[in-house]
Write a protein that holds these residues in place. Structure first.
Motif, mmCIF file in Angstrom:
data_model
loop_
_atom_site.group_PDB
_atom_site.id
_atom_site.type_symbol
_atom_site.label_atom_id
_atom_site.label_comp_id
_atom_site.label_asym_id
_atom_site.label_seq_id
_atom_site.Cartn_x
_atom_site.Cartn_y
_atom_site.Cartn_z
ATOM 1 N N ALA A 1 -6.502 4.616 24.509
ATOM 2 C CA ALA A 1 -5.797 3.641 23.667
ATOM 3 C C ALA A 1 -6.111 2.222 24.130
ATOM 4 C CB ALA A 1 -4.299 3.900 23.717
ATOM 5 N N ARG A 2 -6.278 1.327 23.151
ATOM 6 C CA ARG A 2 -6.574 -0.081 23.418
ATOM 7 C C ARG A 2 -5.518 -0.928 22.721
ATOM 8 N NH1 ARG A 2 -8.988 2.133 26.439
ATOM 9 N NH2 ARG A 2 -11.233 2.417 26.724
ATOM 10 N N SER A 3 -5.357 -2.175 23.172
ATOM 11 C CA SER A 3 -4.411 -3.081 22.511
ATOM 12 C C SER A 3 -4.694 -3.168 21.018
ATOM 13 C CB SER A 3 -4.488 -4.473 23.125
ATOM 14 O OG SER A 3 -4.131 -4.415 24.486
ATOM 15 N N SER A 4 -5.959 -3.143 20.668
ATOM 16 C CA SER A 4 -6.333 -3.278 19.249
ATOM 17 C C SER A 4 -5.839 -2.102 18.414
ATOM 18 C CB SER A 4 -7.852 -3.413 19.116
ATOM 19 O OG SER A 4 -8.478 -2.293 19.699
ATOM 20 N N ASP A 5 -5.542 -0.953 19.045
ATOM 21 C CA ASP A 5 -5.009 0.181 18.286
ATOM 22 C C ASP A 5 -3.586 -0.079 17.790
ATOM 23 O OD1 ASP A 5 -7.215 1.952 18.441
ATOM 24 O OD2 ASP A 5 -6.676 2.436 20.508
ATOM 25 N N PHE A 6 -2.903 -1.051 18.419
ATOM 26 C CA PHE A 6 -1.526 -1.376 18.032
ATOM 27 C C PHE A 6 -1.466 -2.598 17.120
ATOM 28 C CE2 PHE A 6 -1.558 0.868 22.015
ATOM 29 C CZ PHE A 6 -0.579 1.832 21.843
ATOM 30 N N PHE A 7 -2.606 -2.987 16.599
ATOM 31 C CA PHE A 7 -2.747 -4.219 15.816
ATOM 32 C C PHE A 7 -3.377 -3.903 14.468
ATOM 33 C CE2 PHE A 7 -5.747 -7.409 14.315
ATOM 34 C CZ PHE A 7 -4.965 -8.540 14.223
ATOM 35 N N SER A 8 -2.923 -4.629 13.423
ATOM 36 C CA SER A 8 -3.590 -4.541 12.121
ATOM 37 C C SER A 8 -3.451 -5.855 11.378
ATOM 38 C CB SER A 8 -2.969 -3.421 11.274
ATOM 39 O OG SER A 8 -3.529 -3.432 9.981
ATOM 40 N N SER A 9 -4.466 -6.240 10.658
ATOM 41 C CA SER A 9 -4.381 -7.406 9.772
ATOM 42 C C SER A 9 -4.406 -6.966 8.311
ATOM 43 C CB SER A 9 -5.528 -8.380 10.057
ATOM 44 O OG SER A 9 -6.765 -7.722 9.874
ATOM 45 N N ALA A 10 -4.082 -5.682 8.071
ATOM 46 C CA ALA A 10 -4.254 -5.101 6.726
ATOM 47 C C ALA A 10 -3.477 -5.842 5.635
ATOM 48 C CB ALA A 10 -3.849 -3.629 6.731
ATOM 49 N N ILE A 11 -2.319 -6.410 5.965
ATOM 50 C CA ILE A 11 -1.534 -7.065 4.910
ATOM 51 C C ILE A 11 -1.490 -8.585 5.098
ATOM 52 C CG2 ILE A 11 -0.202 -5.043 4.229
ATOM 53 C CD1 ILE A 11 2.112 -6.055 5.931
ATOM 54 N N SER A 12 -2.496 -9.110 5.813
ATOM 55 C CA SER A 12 -2.568 -10.572 5.958
ATOM 56 C C SER A 12 -2.978 -11.225 4.647
ATOM 57 C CB SER A 12 -3.542 -10.950 7.070
ATOM 58 O OG SER A 12 -4.847 -10.540 6.733
ATOM 59 N N LYS A 13 -3.657 -10.464 3.799
ATOM 60 C CA LYS A 13 -4.059 -10.971 2.477
ATOM 61 C C LYS A 13 -3.693 -9.935 1.422
ATOM 62 C CE LYS A 13 -8.268 -13.394 3.989
ATOM 63 N NZ LYS A 13 -8.491 -12.677 5.263
ATOM 64 N N GLY A 14 -3.454 -10.426 0.212
ATOM 65 C CA GLY A 14 -3.173 -9.518 -0.898
ATOM 66 C C GLY A 14 -4.443 -9.167 -1.655
ATOM 67 N N GLY A 15 -4.408 -8.084 -2.418
ATOM 68 C CA GLY A 15 -5.542 -7.689 -3.248
ATOM 69 C C GLY A 15 -5.459 -8.334 -4.631
ATOM 70 N N SER A 16 -6.441 -8.025 -5.455
ATOM 71 C CA SER A 16 -6.506 -8.617 -6.795
ATOM 72 C C SER A 16 -5.402 -8.070 -7.707
ATOM 73 C CB SER A 16 -7.869 -8.313 -7.420
ATOM 74 O OG SER A 16 -7.843 -8.673 -8.790
ATOM 75 N N THR A 17 -4.774 -8.989 -8.421
ATOM 76 C CA THR A 17 -3.728 -8.593 -9.375
ATOM 77 C C THR A 17 -4.271 -8.577 -10.802
ATOM 78 O OG1 THR A 17 -3.026 -10.901 -9.517
ATOM 79 C CG2 THR A 17 -1.857 -9.502 -7.942
ATOM 80 N N ASP A 18 -5.606 -8.613 -10.916
ATOM 81 C CA ASP A 18 -6.251 -8.629 -12.235
ATOM 82 C C ASP A 18 -6.351 -7.190 -12.772
ATOM 83 O OD1 ASP A 18 -7.606 -9.319 -14.484
ATOM 84 O OD2 ASP A 18 -9.538 -9.671 -13.465
ATOM 85 N N ASN A 19 -5.241 -6.661 -13.200
ATOM 86 C CA ASN A 19 -5.165 -5.282 -13.715
ATOM 87 C C ASN A 19 -3.995 -5.230 -14.703
ATOM 88 O OD1 ASN A 19 -2.628 -4.701 -12.263
ATOM 89 N ND2 ASN A 19 -3.907 -4.840 -10.431
#
Ligand code: GLV
Ligand code: MN
Length: 197
Positions: free
Chosen positions: A31-49
Motif C-alpha cells: 500500500a502507498r499513500s497514493s492508494d488513499f487518494f483520488s482526484s476523480a471528482i475534482s472535475k465534472g463530466g459533460s452535461t451535453d446529453n
C-alpha cells in the motif's frame, strides 16, 4: 450498508477477478499513500446529453482505496434545467451536499409520499437506501452537488432507462397495461431510450 471491514484497508487489486461488489486486496505492505487518494471528482463530466446532467462516479472501481470500507461519493453537475432522473441505489443511503446552484430534490417513500425541498449552496438532503429520488436544477445557472454513500459501490437504477431502454426490451403490452395507455405511446417513449444505458 456494506459489511464491516476485516482489516485496516484492502487496496483493490483490479486484476483479482473476484466479484463480491468489490475486489481482493493487494498485499498490505504494497500500500502507498497514493492508494488513499483520488482526484476523480475534482472535475465534472459533460452535461451535453438529454438529461442536462452528469454523475462522475468515485466508487471502489475508480478509487481502489475505498475497497471494503463501505463509503463512496459521486459528483453531479447540472446545466440549468438539467435533471438527475428518478433512480434508486440498491445498496446505499445517500447524503447530497449542494456546492453551487439551486436544486429541487425529492424522495418517494414506500407509502408513495413525496418528500421534497429546494436546496441552495451549502445545504444537504438525505436519500434513504432503495427509495426513488431525483434532482432538478431550477436555475438560475449551473449547479453542482457532491453526494456520499454508505457503500463502496452503491449501484444505480434509473427508472426511465430500466422501463423503456432495457436490453432486451420489456414487452410493450406489459408496459401499456402498467401505464394504462395504448401501445403506440409506449413505443414512442421506448424510441427515446434506444441509445441509453
Ligand atoms: C445522485 O443522486 C447520485 O446518485 O449520483
Ligand atoms: Mn442518487
Amino acid at each position: 450498508a456494506d459489511p464491516d471491514p476485516l482489516q485496516d484497508f484492502c487496496i483493490a487489486d483490479p486484476k483479482s477477478g473476484i466479484t463480491v461488489n468489490g475486489f481482493a486486496c493487494k498485499a498490505a505492505r504494497a500500500a502507498r499513500s497514493s492508494d488513499f487518494f483520488s482526484s476523480a471528482i475534482s472535475k465534472g463530466g459533460s452535461t451535453d446529453n438529454p438529461n442536462g446532467s452528469n454523475a462522475t462516479v468515485m466508487d471502489a472501481t475508480v478509487f481502489p482505496g475505498l475497497n471494503t470500507l463501505g463509503v463512496s461519493m459521486n459528483r453531479v453537475d447540472f446545466e440549468e434545467g438539467g435533471i438527475n432522473p428518478p433512480h434508486v441505489h440498491p445498496r446505499a443511503s445517500e447524503v447530497g451536499y449542494v456546492a453551487e446552484g439551486i436544486l429541487y430534490v425529492g424522495i418517494l417513500s414506500t407509502e408513495n409520499k413525496l418528500y421534497s425541498k429546494i436546496l441552495r449552496a451549502g445545504e444537504s438532503f438525505v436519500m434513504p437506501r432503495g427509495l426513488l429520488h431525483f434532482q432538478y436544477n431550477m436555475g438560475p445557472g449551473k449547479a453542482t452537488q457532491f453526494v456520499s454513500f454508505n457503500s463502496q459501490k452503491p449501484g444505480i437504477v434509473f427508472a426511465p432507462q430500466s422501463l423503456f431502454g432495457s436490453k432486451p426490451e420489456i414487452p410493450t403490452e406489459i408496459l401499456a397495461k402498467a401505464f394504462r395507455v395504448d401501445a403506440d405511446i409506449i413505443e414512442y417513449i421506448k424510441s427515446k431510450f434506444q441509445d441509453d444505458c
